[in-house]
Design a protein around this motif. Structure first.
Motif, PDB file in Angstrom:
ATOM      1  N   GLN A   1       0.822  -1.204   0.000  1.00  0.00           N
ATOM      2  CA  GLN A   1       0.000   0.000   0.000  1.00  0.00           C
ATOM      3  C   GLN A   1       0.859   1.258   0.000  1.00  0.00           C
ATOM      4  N   LYS A   2       1.924   1.241   0.796  1.00  0.00           N
ATOM      5  CA  LYS A   2       2.797   2.411   0.870  1.00  0.00           C
ATOM      6  C   LYS A   2       3.464   2.666  -0.476  1.00  0.00           C
ATOM      7  N   ARG A   3       4.026   1.618  -1.071  1.00  0.00           N
ATOM      8  CA  ARG A   3       4.719   1.802  -2.349  1.00  0.00           C
ATOM      9  C   ARG A   3       3.752   2.221  -3.453  1.00  0.00           C
ATOM     10  N   ALA A   4       2.547   1.679  -3.441  1.00  0.00           N
ATOM     11  CA  ALA A   4       1.557   2.002  -4.474  1.00  0.00           C
ATOM     12  C   ALA A   4       0.861   3.332  -4.206  1.00  0.00           C
ATOM     13  N   GLY A   5       1.003   3.849  -2.999  1.00  0.00           N
ATOM     14  CA  GLY A   5       0.358   5.107  -2.653  1.00  0.00           C
ATOM     15  C   GLY A   5      -1.151   4.979  -2.544  1.00  0.00           C
ATOM     16  N   VAL A   6      -1.606   3.841  -2.007  1.00  0.00           N
ATOM     17  CA  VAL A   6      -3.045   3.609  -1.857  1.00  0.00           C
ATOM     18  C   VAL A   6      -3.342   3.179  -0.427  1.00  0.00           C
ATOM     19  N   GLY A   7      -4.574   3.297  -0.070  1.00  0.00           N
ATOM     20  CA  GLY A   7      -5.004   2.865   1.250  1.00  0.00           C
ATOM     21  C   GLY A   7      -5.446   1.416   1.250  1.00  0.00           C
ATOM     22  N   GLN A   8      -5.684   0.914   2.450  1.00  0.00           N
ATOM     23  CA  GLN A   8      -6.097  -0.474   2.620  1.00  0.00           C
ATOM     24  C   GLN A   8      -7.401  -0.758   1.869  1.00  0.00           C
ATOM     25  N   GLY A   9      -8.329   0.184   1.921  1.00  0.00           N
ATOM     26  CA  GLY A   9      -9.615  -0.006   1.246  1.00  0.00           C
ATOM     27  C   GLY A   9      -9.454  -0.166  -0.259  1.00  0.00           C
ATOM     28  N   SER A  10      -8.562   0.621  -0.846  1.00  0.00           N
ATOM     29  CA  SER A  10      -8.318   0.517  -2.292  1.00  0.00           C
ATOM     30  C   SER A  10      -7.725  -0.837  -2.653  1.00  0.00           C
ATOM     31  N   MET A  11      -6.776  -1.294  -1.831  1.00  0.00           N
ATOM     32  CA  MET A  11      -6.148  -2.580  -2.118  1.00  0.00           C
ATOM     33  C   MET A  11      -7.181  -3.700  -2.070  1.00  0.00           C
ATOM     34  N   TYR A  12      -7.988  -3.703  -0.999  1.00  0.00           N
ATOM     35  CA  TYR A  12      -8.949  -4.793  -0.847  1.00  0.00           C
ATOM     36  C   TYR A  12     -10.191  -4.610  -1.725  1.00  0.00           C
ATOM     37  N   HIS A  13     -10.331  -3.458  -2.316  1.00  0.00           N
ATOM     38  CA  HIS A  13     -11.377  -3.274  -3.324  1.00  0.00           C
ATOM     39  C   HIS A  13     -11.027  -4.063  -4.586  1.00  0.00           C
ATOM     40  N   HIS A  14      -9.736  -4.094  -4.926  1.00  0.00           N
ATOM     41  CA  HIS A  14      -9.279  -4.755  -6.157  1.00  0.00           C
ATOM     42  C   HIS A  14      -8.871  -6.208  -5.939  1.00  0.00           C
ATOM     43  N   PHE A  15      -8.415  -6.550  -4.743  1.00  0.00           N
ATOM     44  CA  PHE A  15      -7.932  -7.899  -4.464  1.00  0.00           C
ATOM     45  C   PHE A  15      -8.452  -8.356  -3.104  1.00  0.00           C
ATOM     46  N   ALA A  16      -8.931  -9.576  -3.043  1.00  0.00           N
ATOM     47  CA  ALA A  16      -9.524 -10.094  -1.804  1.00  0.00           C
ATOM     48  C   ALA A  16      -8.480 -10.327  -0.718  1.00  0.00           C
ATOM     49  N   SER A  17      -7.226 -10.569  -1.123  1.00  0.00           N
ATOM     50  CA  SER A  17      -6.195 -10.882  -0.137  1.00  0.00           C
ATOM     51  C   SER A  17      -4.815 -10.591  -0.716  1.00  0.00           C
ATOM     52  N   LYS A  18      -3.833 -10.649   0.148  1.00  0.00           N
ATOM     53  CA  LYS A  18      -2.438 -10.493  -0.284  1.00  0.00           C
ATOM     54  C   LYS A  18      -2.089 -11.576  -1.295  1.00  0.00           C
ATOM     55  N   SER A  19      -2.546 -12.800  -1.076  1.00  0.00           N
ATOM     56  CA  SER A  19      -2.206 -13.885  -1.999  1.00  0.00           C
ATOM     57  C   SER A  19      -2.848 -13.679  -3.371  1.00  0.00           C
ATOM     58  N   ASP A  20      -4.054 -13.094  -3.418  1.00  0.00           N
ATOM     59  CA  ASP A  20      -4.674 -12.794  -4.717  1.00  0.00           C
ATOM     60  C   ASP A  20      -3.865 -11.748  -5.479  1.00  0.00           C
ATOM     61  N   LEU A  21      -3.406 -10.747  -4.760  1.00  0.00           N
ATOM     62  CA  LEU A  21      -2.580  -9.703  -5.382  1.00  0.00           C
ATOM     63  C   LEU A  21      -1.237 -10.284  -5.805  1.00  0.00           C
ATOM     64  N   ALA A  22      -0.635 -11.109  -4.964  1.00  0.00           N
ATOM     65  CA  ALA A  22       0.641 -11.749  -5.315  1.00  0.00           C
ATOM     66  C   ALA A  22       0.481 -12.621  -6.545  1.00  0.00           C
ATOM     67  N   LEU A  23      -0.618 -13.341  -6.639  1.00  0.00           N
ATOM     68  CA  LEU A  23      -0.866 -14.182  -7.810  1.00  0.00           C
ATOM     69  C   LEU A  23      -0.912 -13.336  -9.085  1.00  0.00           C
ATOM     70  N   ALA A  24      -1.610 -12.213  -9.028  1.00  0.00           N
ATOM     71  CA  ALA A  24      -1.665 -11.321 -10.195  1.00  0.00           C
ATOM     72  C   ALA A  24      -0.273 -10.817 -10.558  1.00  0.00           C
ATOM     73  N   ALA A  25       0.540 -10.495  -9.559  1.00  0.00           N
ATOM     74  CA  ALA A  25       1.898 -10.005  -9.813  1.00  0.00           C
ATOM     75  C   ALA A  25       2.787 -11.108 -10.387  1.00  0.00           C
ATOM     76  N   ILE A  26       2.669 -12.328  -9.869  1.00  0.00           N
ATOM     77  CA  ILE A  26       3.461 -13.447 -10.371  1.00  0.00           C
ATOM     78  C   ILE A  26       3.055 -13.784 -11.800  1.00  0.00           C
ATOM     79  N   GLN A  27       1.758 -13.763 -12.080  1.00  0.00           N
ATOM     80  CA  GLN A  27       1.291 -14.027 -13.445  1.00  0.00           C
ATOM     81  C   GLN A  27       1.799 -12.957 -14.409  1.00  0.00           C
ATOM     82  N   ARG A  28       1.816 -11.716 -13.983  1.00  0.00           N
ATOM     83  CA  ARG A  28       2.351 -10.625 -14.813  1.00  0.00           C
ATOM     84  C   ARG A  28       3.826 -10.866 -15.094  1.00  0.00           C
ATOM     85  N   CYS A  29       4.565 -11.200 -14.068  1.00  0.00           N
ATOM     86  CA  CYS A  29       5.993 -11.474 -14.211  1.00  0.00           C
ATOM     87  C   CYS A  29       6.216 -12.624 -15.195  1.00  0.00           C
TER      88      CYS A  29
END
Length: 190
Positions: free
Chosen positions: A29-57
């Motif tokens: 959240q700090k690096r992206a410059g977003v709040g907790q609500g924004s993060m969890y609006h787009h991704f249900a969990s840290k693992s969901d966000l990590a999965l999207a990042a790993i798939q992008r990579c």
């Protein structure tokens, strides 16, 4: 860049720098410059966000490898380009780093795109080696499955040796050694 995209890119960078265990939602959240609500609006969990990042990579790595293998030149030259292309050796491999993370290894969903990336690169390497055999550039006696595995092992192992030494030279020596061996596998009958 929209919020979702910033979250994925920042998570991708943090996973490369810190691994999954060391990447907290607060750091994302700090690096992206977003709040907790924004993060969890787009991704249900840290693992969901990590999965999207790993798939992008994974997609980025596949695209880069495809460019290197689909380029002009002999099979040997394209493999040489793959091994010796400019890379941030001392940062490690984005995908390879994740194999060392116990939480990634323990989570089949997060591990799957990592495993699929390595499988895809190995299969693509085998395609290139088969092309070399079909054109007569490489010896027909070459076991392409073993050689593809060895090339990937040299790349990943060379990165580990470079990281341990704090110096890129072990990586490039390992790759040049692999290329010397591949040069010996050229078809002498051609």
């Amino acid at each position: 860049m929209d919020t979702r995209e910033r979250l994925v890119r920042c998570t991708q960078a943090l996973l490369w720098e810190r691994g999954y265990v060391g990447t907290s939602p607060a750091a994302i959240q700090k690096r992206a410059g977003v709040g907790q609500g924004s993060m969890y609006h787009h991704f249900a969990s840290k693992s969901d966000l990590a999965l999207a990042a790993i798939q992008r990579c994974s997609l980025q790595i596949r695209s880069l490898v495809e460019k290197q293998f689909a380029g002009d030149g002999t099979v040997y030259e394209r493999i040489e380009n793959y091994l010796l292309s400019e890379r941030k050796v001392l940062r490690g491999c984005q995908i390879g780093r994740l194999t060392q993370d116990p939480d990634i290894r323990a989570n089949p969903i997060l591990r799957q795109p990592v495993e699929e990336t390595f499988t895809w690169v190995r299969c693509r390497m085998m395609d290139i080696l088969q092309e070399g055999q079909a054109s007569g550039e490489l010896s027909p006696q070459l076991d392409i499955e073993d050689v593809a595995e060895m090339i990937m092992s040299v790349l990943q192992g060379g990165i580990v040796l470079a990281l341990a030494a704090g110096d890129e030279r072990p990586y490039y020596r390992a790759c040049k050694g692999m290329l010397s061996m591949l040069n010996l596998a050229k078809n002498q009958e051609k």
